[in-house]
Design a protein around this motif. Structure first.
Motif, PDB file in Angstrom:
ATOM      1  N   MET A   1       0.835  -1.197   0.000  1.00 30.20           N
ATOM      2  CA  MET A   1       0.000   0.000   0.000  1.00 30.20           C
ATOM      3  C   MET A   1       0.874   1.253   0.000  1.00 30.20           C
ATOM      4  O   MET A   1       1.666   1.476   0.918  1.00 30.20           O
ATOM      5  N   TYR A   2       0.768   2.034  -1.072  1.00 33.75           N
ATOM      6  CA  TYR A   2       1.482   3.299  -1.237  1.00 33.75           C
ATOM      7  C   TYR A   2       2.979   3.137  -1.450  1.00 33.75           C
ATOM      8  O   TYR A   2       3.684   4.126  -1.559  1.00 33.75           O
ATOM      9  N   LYS A   3       3.520   1.930  -1.465  1.00 39.54           N
ATOM     10  CA  LYS A   3       4.954   1.763  -1.704  1.00 39.54           C
ATOM     11  C   LYS A   3       5.238   1.779  -3.203  1.00 39.54           C
ATOM     12  O   LYS A   3       4.400   1.396  -4.025  1.00 39.54           O
ATOM     13  N   GLU A   4       6.454   2.219  -3.538  1.00 39.99           N
ATOM     14  CA  GLU A   4       6.874   2.234  -4.926  1.00 39.99           C
ATOM     15  C   GLU A   4       8.108   1.377  -5.160  1.00 39.99           C
ATOM     16  O   GLU A   4       8.500   1.157  -6.305  1.00 39.99           O
TER      17      GLU A   4
ATOM     18  N   HIS B   1      -9.551   2.086  -2.521  1.00 43.41           N
ATOM     19  CA  HIS B   1      -8.450   1.941  -1.567  1.00 43.41           C
ATOM     20  C   HIS B   1      -7.459   0.897  -2.079  1.00 43.41           C
ATOM     21  O   HIS B   1      -7.852  -0.242  -2.379  1.00 43.41           O
ATOM     22  N   PRO B   2      -6.170   1.221  -2.191  1.00 42.62           N
ATOM     23  CA  PRO B   2      -5.197   0.284  -2.774  1.00 42.62           C
ATOM     24  C   PRO B   2      -5.134  -1.055  -2.055  1.00 42.62           C
ATOM     25  O   PRO B   2      -5.140  -2.106  -2.691  1.00 42.62           O
TER      26      PRO B   2
ATOM     27  N   GLY C   1      -7.298   7.515   1.107  1.00 41.91           N
ATOM     28  CA  GLY C   1      -5.996   7.791   0.498  1.00 41.91           C
ATOM     29  C   GLY C   1      -6.107   7.809  -1.003  1.00 41.91           C
ATOM     30  O   GLY C   1      -7.184   7.857  -1.580  1.00 41.91           O
ATOM     31  N   ARG C   2      -4.961   7.806  -1.637  1.00 40.40           N
ATOM     32  CA  ARG C   2      -4.978   7.856  -3.091  1.00 40.40           C
ATOM     33  C   ARG C   2      -5.618   6.580  -3.632  1.00 40.40           C
ATOM     34  O   ARG C   2      -5.530   5.516  -3.011  1.00 40.40           O
ATOM     35  N   ASP C   3      -6.209   6.690  -4.776  1.00 37.13           N
ATOM     36  CA  ASP C   3      -7.040   5.608  -5.294  1.00 37.13           C
ATOM     37  C   ASP C   3      -6.299   4.746  -6.296  1.00 37.13           C
ATOM     38  O   ASP C   3      -6.903   3.993  -7.035  1.00 37.13           O
TER      39      ASP C   3
ATOM     40  N   LEU D   1      -2.759   2.227  -7.312  1.00 41.53           N
ATOM     41  CA  LEU D   1      -1.580   1.482  -6.888  1.00 41.53           C
ATOM     42  C   LEU D   1      -0.365   1.825  -7.745  1.00 41.53           C
ATOM     43  O   LEU D   1       0.743   1.425  -7.426  1.00 41.53           O
TER      44      LEU D   1
ATOM     45  N   PRO E   1       2.390   4.309  -8.933  1.00 38.81           N
ATOM     46  CA  PRO E   1       2.970   5.588  -8.511  1.00 38.81           C
ATOM     47  C   PRO E   1       3.064   6.616  -9.626  1.00 38.81           C
ATOM     48  O   PRO E   1       3.238   7.794  -9.361  1.00 38.81           O
TER      49      PRO E   1
ATOM     50  N   ASP F   1      -0.511   9.714 -10.997  1.00 38.04           N
ATOM     51  CA  ASP F   1      -0.829  11.137 -10.869  1.00 38.04           C
ATOM     52  C   ASP F   1      -0.425  11.899 -12.130  1.00 38.04           C
ATOM     53  O   ASP F   1      -1.194  12.703 -12.665  1.00 38.04           O
TER      54      ASP F   1
END
Length: 400
Positions: free
Chosen positions: A134-137, A306-307, A374-376, A378, A380, A383
């Motif tokens: 989740m949110y990792k790149e 949600h991711p 959070g951001r929708d 997965l 990166p 955006d």
């Protein structure tokens, strides 16, 4: 949140209906496969159906309990739950109950019933991977794959040590599917897959004799001298004898007269019983239900913003799909016998609880999907991509 206040959508109700239908099918065929014929022609039924009812009731309670907690709260404690699962796997290696047949140490005896920690660990791995990704790149780089694969390899080795090769192998498609949807590069995943393939000789050397015999039996299915061939021959004979519509529920001769061994026909080989008694049409009806269930889960994932919620659904779908494919192919002689149950249908408490736990998470994600914290995405790079060409949120799965 109180369970009766949850707002279930139409797809959620349909998912629950399919799950309920599977449980009815499970009871019907566990009861049919519990028949034992006596030496003088008399017969009787074992207590397996009653025990399966007890597991279904316990599984329903677990389903409701999981539904009453927002899955995000479970994600907050994912690492702790993962460590607890690892601890249980270590415990079972030293203090677990050993099978008299294959000398496998897989169960923990709780006096009232036995539990198999490896089944629980399958779902905990899905949770911890969803939390990690989740949110990792970092997993978009080759070196960044070390983390997620380390989370999977550790329990895999412990489960294989029991030994339970079938459950251990189910984890690989799960992690690959989750990483792919989390936008890991396909060429990196292919390299990892090749590395696993290169390690097969090491796996072969560390397999138990009965596991090697199962692989050899699969390769040389025409050799009647091998003892392991008996299970496979009877399973294939039962599948073929069912014809188009089967012999009728409870009237299958291969299971009723123990041609399919009693210890395996209500779990690992229950698909052969279904084919014999319901025939080609009934077997395809059951497989169609699995496709419907997985399709409902995939459709739900497409609407989740949600991711981690989306990754949870992907992990459960990959795990379910792999088990169904391996179990049915194993019964038909298309894959080696690995001792893997048919989800929601086979007899066994730990397998049933694990399946219901995973599906409860899917419905949980669906119920709470309107809450976006959070951001929708997965991906990166999403955006920048969205700024160049805005897209509806609902169209996202994996961006290439």
């Amino acid at each position: 949140m109180r369970i009766w206040r949850l707002k279930l959508h139409a797809r959620d109700w349909l998912t629950l209906g399919v799950i309920g239908l599977f449980l009815c099918i499970s009871l019907a065929f566990v009861h049919s496969a519990s028949y034992r014929s006596g030496p003088m022609g008399e017969g009787y039924y074992t207590a397996s159906p009653l025990k399966q009812v007890q597991w279904i009731v316990l599984g329903a309670c677990l389903f409701v309990a999981v539904m009453s907690v927002n899955y995000r709260h479970l994600l907050e404690h994912a690492y702790l739950l993962y460590l607890l699962g690892l601890g249980l796997l270590v415990y079972v290696l030293f203090f677990g109950v050993t099978s008299d047949v294959i000398h496998a140490r897989r169960w923990i005896d709780l006096r009232v019933f036995r539990v198999q920690p490896s089944e629980l660990m399958k779902i905990l791995i899905v949770l911890v991977l969803a939390r990690y990704l989740m949110y990792k790149e970092s997993h978009r780089r080759f070196g960044g794959l070390v983390g997620p694969f380390a989370l999977v390899v550790a329990p895999m080795l412990l489960i294989a040590k029991e030994p339970d090769l079938g459950t251990a192998l189910v984890l690989l498609p799960t992690v690959f599917a989750m990483l792919f949807v989390a936008a890991s590069r396909a060429r990196h995943l292919l390299v990892i897959l090749l590395l696993f393939a290169a390690s097969l000789p090491v796996v072969w050397l560390n397999m138990r004799p009965y596991q090697r015999e199962r692989v050899i039996t699969h390769v040389s299915q025409d050799d009647p001298k091998r003892k392991e061939q008996y299970h496979l021959r009877q399973s294939k004979a039962a599948i073929g004898s069912g014809g188009l519509f089967g012999k009728g529920l409870g009237k299958g001769t291969h299971q009723r007269y123990s041609f399919i061994p009693a210890k395996t026909r209500n779990n690992d080989f229950i698909f052969a019983v279904i084919c014999e008694e319901w025939g080609f049409a009934g077997a395809n009806f059951v497989l169609g239900l699995y496709l419907l269930l997985l399709w409902l889960c995939v459709r739900t994932s497409e609407e989740v913003h949600h991711p981690a919620g989306r990754l949870i659904i992907v992990g459960v779908v990959a795990m379910f799909g792999t088990q169904v494919i391996v179990n049915t192919a194993m019964a038909a002689g298309q894959l080696p016998i690995v001792g893997l149950t048919l989800p929601l249908v086979s007899y066994g408490g730990s397998s049933l609880l694990s399946s219901l736990f995973g599906l409860a998470l899917v419905v949980n994600v669906s119920v709470y999907r309107r809450i976006d914290l959070g951001r929708d995405d997965l991906d990166p790079d999403a955006d920048a991509r969205r700024a160049a060409a805005p897209m509806p949120e609902e169209t996202f799965m994996r961006q290439s």
